[in-house]
Design a protein around this motif. Structure first.
Motif, PDB file in Angstrom:
ATOM      1  N   HIS A  92       0.840  -1.208   0.000  1.00  0.00           N
ATOM      2  CA  HIS A  92       0.000   0.000   0.000  1.00  0.00           C
ATOM      3  C   HIS A  92       0.872   1.253   0.000  1.00  0.00           C
ATOM      4  CE1 HIS A  92      -3.712   2.269   0.755  1.00  0.00           C
ATOM      5  NE2 HIS A  92      -2.983   3.015   1.570  1.00  0.00           N
ATOM      6  N   GLN A  93       1.944   1.218   0.748  1.00  0.00           N
ATOM      7  CA  GLN A  93       2.851   2.367   0.809  1.00  0.00           C
ATOM      8  C   GLN A  93       3.600   2.568  -0.497  1.00  0.00           C
ATOM      9  OE1 GLN A  93       5.161   1.205   4.242  1.00  0.00           O
ATOM     10  NE2 GLN A  93       3.728   2.134   5.703  1.00  0.00           N
ATOM     11  N   LYS A  94       3.683   1.515  -1.301  1.00  0.00           N
ATOM     12  CA  LYS A  94       4.358   1.613  -2.593  1.00  0.00           C
ATOM     13  C   LYS A  94       3.410   2.021  -3.715  1.00  0.00           C
ATOM     14  CE  LYS A  94       7.905  -1.796  -1.421  1.00  0.00           C
ATOM     15  NZ  LYS A  94       8.477  -3.132  -1.728  1.00  0.00           N
ATOM     16  N   GLY A  95       2.149   2.296  -3.363  1.00  0.00           N
ATOM     17  CA  GLY A  95       1.210   2.793  -4.362  1.00  0.00           C
ATOM     18  C   GLY A  95       0.072   1.872  -4.705  1.00  0.00           C
ATOM     19  N   PHE A  96       0.101   0.629  -4.219  1.00  0.00           N
ATOM     20  CA  PHE A  96      -1.013  -0.277  -4.446  1.00  0.00           C
ATOM     21  C   PHE A  96      -2.139   0.046  -3.461  1.00  0.00           C
ATOM     22  CE2 PHE A  96       2.650  -2.739  -5.927  1.00  0.00           C
ATOM     23  CZ  PHE A  96       2.197  -3.201  -7.162  1.00  0.00           C
ATOM     24  N   ASN A  97      -3.371  -0.283  -3.846  1.00  0.00           N
ATOM     25  CA  ASN A  97      -4.499  -0.141  -2.943  1.00  0.00           C
ATOM     26  C   ASN A  97      -4.594  -1.388  -2.075  1.00  0.00           C
ATOM     27  OD1 ASN A  97      -7.529  -0.794  -2.335  1.00  0.00           O
ATOM     28  ND2 ASN A  97      -7.502   1.407  -2.709  1.00  0.00           N
ATOM     29  N   ALA A  98      -4.587  -1.192  -0.748  1.00  0.00           N
ATOM     30  CA  ALA A  98      -4.538  -2.328   0.175  1.00  0.00           C
ATOM     31  C   ALA A  98      -5.711  -3.280  -0.022  1.00  0.00           C
ATOM     32  CB  ALA A  98      -4.502  -1.829   1.615  1.00  0.00           C
ATOM     33  N   PRO A 102      -4.517 -10.381 -12.857  1.00  0.00           N
ATOM     34  CA  PRO A 102      -4.046  -9.366 -11.904  1.00  0.00           C
ATOM     35  C   PRO A 102      -3.134  -8.353 -12.580  1.00  0.00           C
ATOM     36  CG  PRO A 102      -3.722 -11.596 -11.055  1.00  0.00           C
ATOM     37  CD  PRO A 102      -4.073 -11.726 -12.495  1.00  0.00           C
ATOM     38  N   PRO A 103      -2.998  -7.168 -12.011  1.00  0.00           N
ATOM     39  CA  PRO A 103      -2.045  -6.193 -12.543  1.00  0.00           C
ATOM     40  C   PRO A 103      -0.650  -6.809 -12.649  1.00  0.00           C
ATOM     41  CG  PRO A 103      -3.424  -5.173 -10.867  1.00  0.00           C
ATOM     42  CD  PRO A 103      -3.722  -6.642 -10.827  1.00  0.00           C
ATOM     43  N   LYS A 104       0.026  -6.554 -13.745  1.00  0.00           N
ATOM     44  CA  LYS A 104       1.315  -7.201 -14.019  1.00  0.00           C
ATOM     45  C   LYS A 104       2.326  -6.970 -12.905  1.00  0.00           C
ATOM     46  CE  LYS A 104       4.824  -7.621 -17.638  1.00  0.00           C
ATOM     47  NZ  LYS A 104       5.257  -7.150 -19.001  1.00  0.00           N
ATOM     48  N   ASP A 105       2.378  -5.738 -12.379  1.00  0.00           N
ATOM     49  CA  ASP A 105       3.374  -5.447 -11.358  1.00  0.00           C
ATOM     50  C   ASP A 105       3.008  -6.012  -9.985  1.00  0.00           C
ATOM     51  OD1 ASP A 105       1.234  -3.745 -11.237  1.00  0.00           O
ATOM     52  OD2 ASP A 105       2.397  -1.921 -10.870  1.00  0.00           O
ATOM     53  N   LEU A 138       1.944 -11.827  -5.370  1.00  0.00           N
ATOM     54  CA  LEU A 138       0.816 -12.663  -4.976  1.00  0.00           C
ATOM     55  C   LEU A 138       1.254 -14.010  -4.422  1.00  0.00           C
ATOM     56  CD1 LEU A 138      -1.774 -11.916  -7.818  1.00  0.00           C
ATOM     57  CD2 LEU A 138      -1.743 -11.043  -5.470  1.00  0.00           C
ATOM     58  N   PHE A 139       2.268 -14.603  -5.028  1.00  0.00           N
ATOM     59  CA  PHE A 139       2.750 -15.885  -4.536  1.00  0.00           C
ATOM     60  C   PHE A 139       3.267 -15.747  -3.105  1.00  0.00           C
ATOM     61  CE2 PHE A 139       6.075 -19.096  -3.908  1.00  0.00           C
ATOM     62  CZ  PHE A 139       5.371 -20.255  -4.197  1.00  0.00           C
ATOM     63  N   GLU A 140       3.992 -14.655  -2.837  1.00  0.00           N
ATOM     64  CA  GLU A 140       4.501 -14.421  -1.483  1.00  0.00           C
ATOM     65  C   GLU A 140       3.364 -14.209  -0.498  1.00  0.00           C
ATOM     66  OE1 GLU A 140       7.361 -11.341   1.045  1.00  0.00           O
ATOM     67  OE2 GLU A 140       7.081 -11.060  -1.111  1.00  0.00           O
ATOM     68  N   LEU A 141       2.349 -13.459  -0.904  1.00  0.00           N
ATOM     69  CA  LEU A 141       1.207 -13.220  -0.020  1.00  0.00           C
ATOM     70  C   LEU A 141       0.498 -14.523   0.326  1.00  0.00           C
ATOM     71  CD1 LEU A 141      -0.252  -9.985  -1.660  1.00  0.00           C
ATOM     72  CD2 LEU A 141       0.607 -10.169   0.692  1.00  0.00           C
ATOM     73  N   GLY A 142       0.318 -15.388  -0.669  1.00  0.00           N
ATOM     74  CA  GLY A 142      -0.316 -16.673  -0.415  1.00  0.00           C
ATOM     75  C   GLY A 142       0.486 -17.512   0.574  1.00  0.00           C
ATOM     76  N   GLY A 143       1.809 -17.466   0.439  1.00  0.00           N
ATOM     77  CA  GLY A 143       2.665 -18.201   1.367  1.00  0.00           C
ATOM     78  C   GLY A 143       2.599 -17.639   2.773  1.00  0.00           C
ATOM     79  N   LEU A 144       2.536 -16.312   2.887  1.00  0.00           N
ATOM     80  CA  LEU A 144       2.437 -15.679   4.201  1.00  0.00           C
ATOM     81  C   LEU A 144       1.100 -16.009   4.869  1.00  0.00           C
ATOM     82  CD1 LEU A 144       3.998 -12.172   3.417  1.00  0.00           C
ATOM     83  CD2 LEU A 144       5.027 -14.044   4.730  1.00  0.00           C
ATOM     84  N   TYR A 145       0.044 -16.082   4.053  1.00  0.00           N
ATOM     85  CA  TYR A 145      -1.259 -16.463   4.606  1.00  0.00           C
ATOM     86  C   TYR A 145      -1.216 -17.902   5.122  1.00  0.00           C
ATOM     87  CZ  TYR A 145      -6.083 -18.043   4.806  1.00  0.00           C
ATOM     88  OH  TYR A 145      -7.271 -18.629   5.211  1.00  0.00           O
ATOM     89  N   ALA A 146      -0.637 -18.795   4.326  1.00  0.00           N
ATOM     90  CA  ALA A 146      -0.525 -20.197   4.751  1.00  0.00           C
ATOM     91  C   ALA A 146       0.290 -20.305   6.041  1.00  0.00           C
ATOM     92  CB  ALA A 146       0.117 -21.028   3.646  1.00  0.00           C
ATOM     93  N   ASP A 147       1.370 -19.545   6.126  1.00  0.00           N
ATOM     94  CA  ASP A 147       2.195 -19.559   7.344  1.00  0.00           C
ATOM     95  C   ASP A 147       1.374 -19.132   8.555  1.00  0.00           C
ATOM     96  OD1 ASP A 147       4.408 -20.351   5.931  1.00  0.00           O
ATOM     97  OD2 ASP A 147       5.267 -18.339   5.765  1.00  0.00           O
ATOM     98  N   GLU A 148       0.513 -18.137   8.369  1.00  0.00           N
ATOM     99  CA  GLU A 148      -0.280 -17.635   9.493  1.00  0.00           C
ATOM    100  C   GLU A 148      -1.338 -18.649   9.916  1.00  0.00           C
ATOM    101  OE1 GLU A 148      -0.223 -15.259  12.405  1.00  0.00           O
ATOM    102  OE2 GLU A 148       0.977 -14.776  10.623  1.00  0.00           O
TER     103      GLU A 148
END
Length: 243
Positions: A18-24, A47-50, A55-65
């Motif tokens: 979000h701080q880098k310009g994406f909408n949370a 999804p947006p190319k950038d 997304l892969f990292e976010l999915g992994g972080l969710y699984a970790d949680e």
């Protein structure tokens, strides 16, 4: 046990994007879609190319949680509420039941479950799915009950109607518990049921056999919507879409 979701790596990553310009909220929504794609739910758009590399990292972080917390913890519901409170300009009017309250409510009405092949439970305003998560947590050590549960979850909000089934699917995958049926739909549960959109549907052979014998038609109203699931061709096209 309550945990501070703002201190999780998942929320920190969303905050960083979000701080880098994406909408949370958009990041959160795309993460849900990307995770559901792993369970065979086609993504409506690319999804947006950038954002794709994240997304892969976010999915992994969710699984970790999910692994760190107790089974069926309402991880995404807490993340969603924090996003709404931090970055939504206008209040959405949504407030999810805290898991501890949902757990207490499920225990207060925890009457003996019927001794039959399939036990059907419907949550017509599922939100994050916290009430069904609480019910499942009551029976985590009772696989014979879990495999007979048929869960239906409905919400008007598109994010909620996808977040709720993802939470159950993620727990089912990680903790390997059986579940008879899961049906997630988006739309107004007080309106015409035939207008509900199916987000996800899975059914065990045992439940299918139970319904094939006519038990569903005996208990459901005539306007129960038809269930539509992604075809194998649609799933193949999804894989090709990201290659």
């Amino acid at each position: 046990m309550f945990f501070d979701v703002t201190k999780t790596e998942l929320f920190k990553k969303i905050t960083s994007l979000h701080q880098k310009g994406f909408n949370a909220m958009e990041v959160f929504s795309w993460m849900i879609d990307d995770c559901l794609a792993g369970f065979g739910v086609p993504m409506k758009q690319r999804p947006p190319k950038d954002l794709i590399p994240h997304l892969f990292e976010l999915g992994g972080l969710y699984a970790d949680e999910v692994i760190k917390q107790r089974p069926f913890a309402d991880v995404l519901g807490l993340v969603y509420m924090e996003i709404v409170s931090h970055w939504q300009k206008k209040g959405s009017g949504q407030y999810f039941t805290p898991f501890e309250v949902a757990k207490l409510m499920s225990q207060m009405v925890n009457e003996p479950l019927p001794d039959k092949e399939v036990i059907r439970i419907c949550e017509p305003t599922c939100g994050s799915g916290v009430m069904l998560l609480a019910i499942l947590s009551n029976h985590i050590k009772q696989p014979d009950i879990l495999k007979r549960l048929s869960l239906t979850m409905i919400d008007l909000d598109l994010v909620c109607s996808r977040m709720a089934p993802l939470q159950i699917l993620a727990n089912q995958l990680i903790y390997q518990f059986p579940l008879g049926e899961l049906l997630a739909q988006q739309g107004n549960s007080l309106g015409n049921l035939k207008e509900l959109n199916v987000i996800y549907w899975s059914q065990s052979p045992m439940v299918k056999e139970f319904y094939d014998r006519g038990s569903r038609s005996e208990s459901e109203p005539e306007d129960t919507p038809d269930i539509v699931v992604p075809s194998s061709e649609e799933r193949r096209q999804l894989r090709l879409f990201f290659e």
